[in-house]
Scaffold this active site. Structure first.
Site, short mmCIF file in Angstrom:
data_model
loop_
_atom_site.label_atom_id
_atom_site.label_comp_id
_atom_site.label_asym_id
_atom_site.label_seq_id
_atom_site.Cartn_x
_atom_site.Cartn_y
_atom_site.Cartn_z
N THR A 152 -4.12 2.47 -8.61
CA THR A 152 -5.23 3.39 -8.74
C THR A 152 -5.79 3.42 -10.16
O THR A 152 -5.05 3.12 -11.12
CB THR A 152 -4.77 4.82 -8.34
OG1 THR A 152 -5.79 5.76 -8.65
CG2 THR A 152 -3.52 5.21 -9.10
N ASP A 153 -7.04 3.83 -10.29
CA ASP A 153 -7.62 4.00 -11.62
C ASP A 153 -7.05 5.23 -12.34
O ASP A 153 -7.22 5.37 -13.55
CB ASP A 153 -9.14 4.08 -11.56
CG ASP A 153 -9.68 5.23 -10.70
OD1 ASP A 153 -8.87 5.97 -10.12
OD2 ASP A 153 -10.91 5.37 -10.60
N GLU A 154 -6.38 6.12 -11.61
CA GLU A 154 -5.89 7.36 -12.22
C GLU A 154 -4.79 7.11 -13.24
O GLU A 154 -4.49 7.99 -14.06
CB GLU A 154 -5.42 8.33 -11.14
CG GLU A 154 -6.55 8.76 -10.23
CD GLU A 154 -6.16 9.90 -9.30
OE1 GLU A 154 -5.40 10.79 -9.72
OE2 GLU A 154 -6.63 9.89 -8.15
N PHE A 170 0.82 -1.21 0.00
CA PHE A 170 0.00 0.00 0.00
C PHE A 170 0.85 1.27 0.00
O PHE A 170 0.32 2.36 -0.23
CB PHE A 170 -0.88 0.05 1.25
CG PHE A 170 -1.92 -1.01 1.35
CD1 PHE A 170 -3.16 -0.86 0.73
CD2 PHE A 170 -1.69 -2.17 2.08
CE1 PHE A 170 -4.13 -1.84 0.84
CE2 PHE A 170 -2.66 -3.15 2.20
CZ PHE A 170 -3.89 -2.99 1.57
N TYR A 179 1.38 12.48 -9.66
CA TYR A 179 0.99 11.33 -8.84
C TYR A 179 0.66 10.12 -9.70
O TYR A 179 1.21 9.03 -9.52
CB TYR A 179 -0.20 11.68 -7.95
CG TYR A 179 -0.94 10.46 -7.46
CD1 TYR A 179 -0.30 9.51 -6.67
CD2 TYR A 179 -2.28 10.23 -7.81
CE1 TYR A 179 -0.97 8.38 -6.23
CE2 TYR A 179 -2.95 9.11 -7.36
CZ TYR A 179 -2.30 8.18 -6.57
OH TYR A 179 -2.95 7.06 -6.15
N SER A 238 3.58 8.59 -11.44
CA SER A 238 4.46 7.82 -10.56
C SER A 238 3.84 6.46 -10.24
O SER A 238 4.56 5.46 -10.13
CB SER A 238 4.77 8.60 -9.28
OG SER A 238 3.63 8.76 -8.47
N LYS A 239 2.51 6.42 -10.09
CA LYS A 239 1.86 5.13 -9.84
C LYS A 239 1.89 4.26 -11.10
O LYS A 239 2.04 3.03 -11.01
CB LYS A 239 0.42 5.34 -9.38
CG LYS A 239 0.30 5.83 -7.95
CD LYS A 239 0.88 4.85 -6.94
CE LYS A 239 0.05 3.60 -6.81
NZ LYS A 239 0.59 2.67 -5.75
#
Length: 352
Positions: free
Chosen positions: A132-134, A79, A158, A161-162
């Protein structure tokens, strides 16, 4: 036992609570304790012998390797991440260090540990990466919800980076054989959500008689997932997910930001009315839109439902009512976690 990174944060802590509520398998909890990771969040399991907290940074590969050698977890759920889009716009460095470099170091430590396991242990070991969905970018108003095969089109530091961390996890599976699983979730909400995100900001500002800031015209759309539903999905993916696969986790609750804020105001009008008898909606304030603000996210979670028989149990109406009630009953927690440097953030970002 299992090892959880970022377990003093919002989703990580909720996952640990959920995990310990249904089985006796121990949890090693690693967290750096940044501003959004708080030991106060873990008070409910203080003294529980199944929970072992260790303050550590996932970027510290040597420490991670020693912890893995000592505790020998059968699974790792990652996480740990910097997760606030607005903060990534102001200062992307920490997002690259934690979400990209940190994930790389974690993967390398885990790969070294996994490579040395006995055959049966290697076969059953899992590395579950929470994303994430982003990473998929922004949907058109009439666009189909994101599936696991959507192209990555991140639009903020963000989400970029994910996306990078997701690619690293995928590569460590295909190159080295590391048995990974990835989940991409929609917007979470619920207890212990750090008070910089939309829903807790609105609840706490409302009862403090402060403005309720909404970006632009408030018509941005998100799919809202109650955090305890997310936790049940993670447990199911860890239990039965196919190695190497990605599973989208969504709540099937698309709402505009303005609808979300208005719903919260209606619930507060009922549960804790203003002294003057007027509606909290009068505190709504529209502020300058976020740079590069994605208009719409929506998750298609049918793969998870079809293959692993998972579906959310909370509607937005039931989940948001539980969330508002929790914040009203736990203001000591919000006071404790919003001290120090955090108090400077709202003024810096939203202005006076």
């Amino acid at each position: 036992m299992i090892l959880v990174t970022g377990g003093a944060g919002f989703i990580g802590a909720n996952f640990i609570f959920d995990w310990l509520s249904i089985n006796n398998e121990a949890v090693i909890n690693i967290d750096k304790l940044t501003y959004a990771g708080n030991l106060q969040t873990l008070n409910a399991i203080e003294g529980d012998g199944r929970h072992h907290f260790i303050r550590a940074d996932i970027g510290n590969r040597a420490l991670l390797s020693s912890l893995l050698a000592k505790h020998r977890p059968r699974a790792i759920i990652n996480f740990a991440a910097e997760s606030h889009v607005d903060r990534s716009i102001y200062g992307p460095d920490e997002f690259i260090q934690t979400n990209v470099v940190g994930t790389f170091n974690l993967l390398e430590a885990v790969r070294g540990h996994w490579s040395g396991l006995a055959k049966d242990e290697k076969t059953s070991f899992r590395f579950l990466h929470i994303s994430t969905d982003e990473v998929y970018g922004s949907l058109a108003p009439d666009g189909a919800p994101f599936t696991e095969t959507n192209r990555y089109e991140p639009n903020s530091p963000y989400s970029a980076s994910k996306a990078a961390s997701d690619h690293l996890v995928r590569a460590w599976h295909h190159t080295y054989g590391l048995p990974i699983l990835t989940t991409n979730c929609s917007n979470n909400y619920g207890p212990y959500h750090f008070p910089e995100k939309l829903i807790p900001v609105v609840i706490l500002n409302a009862i403090a008689s402060k403005p309720l800031p909404i970006y632009g015209d408030g018509q941005q759309i998100r799919d809202w997932l109650y955090v305890k539903d997310h936790c049940s999905a993670i447990r199911r993916v860890l239990e039965a997910g196919k190695v190497g696969e990605t599973y989208n986790v969504g709540g099937s609750n698309e709402k505009t930001n303005l609808d979300v804020v208005s719903t919260i105001c209606t619930i507060l009008d009922e549960l804790q009315p203003r002294n003057d008898g007027r509606s909290y909606t009068e505190q709504i304030t529209f502020v300058a839109d976020r740079p590069g603000h994605d208009h719409r996210y929506a998750i298609d979670a049918r793969k998870l439902e079809r293959e692993l028989d998972w579906r959310p149990t909370e509607t937005f109406d039931t989940g948001i009512r539980k969330t508002v009630a929790w914040y009203l009953a736990n203001q000591e927690w919000t006071d404790a976690v919003t001290t120090g440097s955090y108090r400077q953030w709202p003024g810096t970002h939203y202005g006076d």
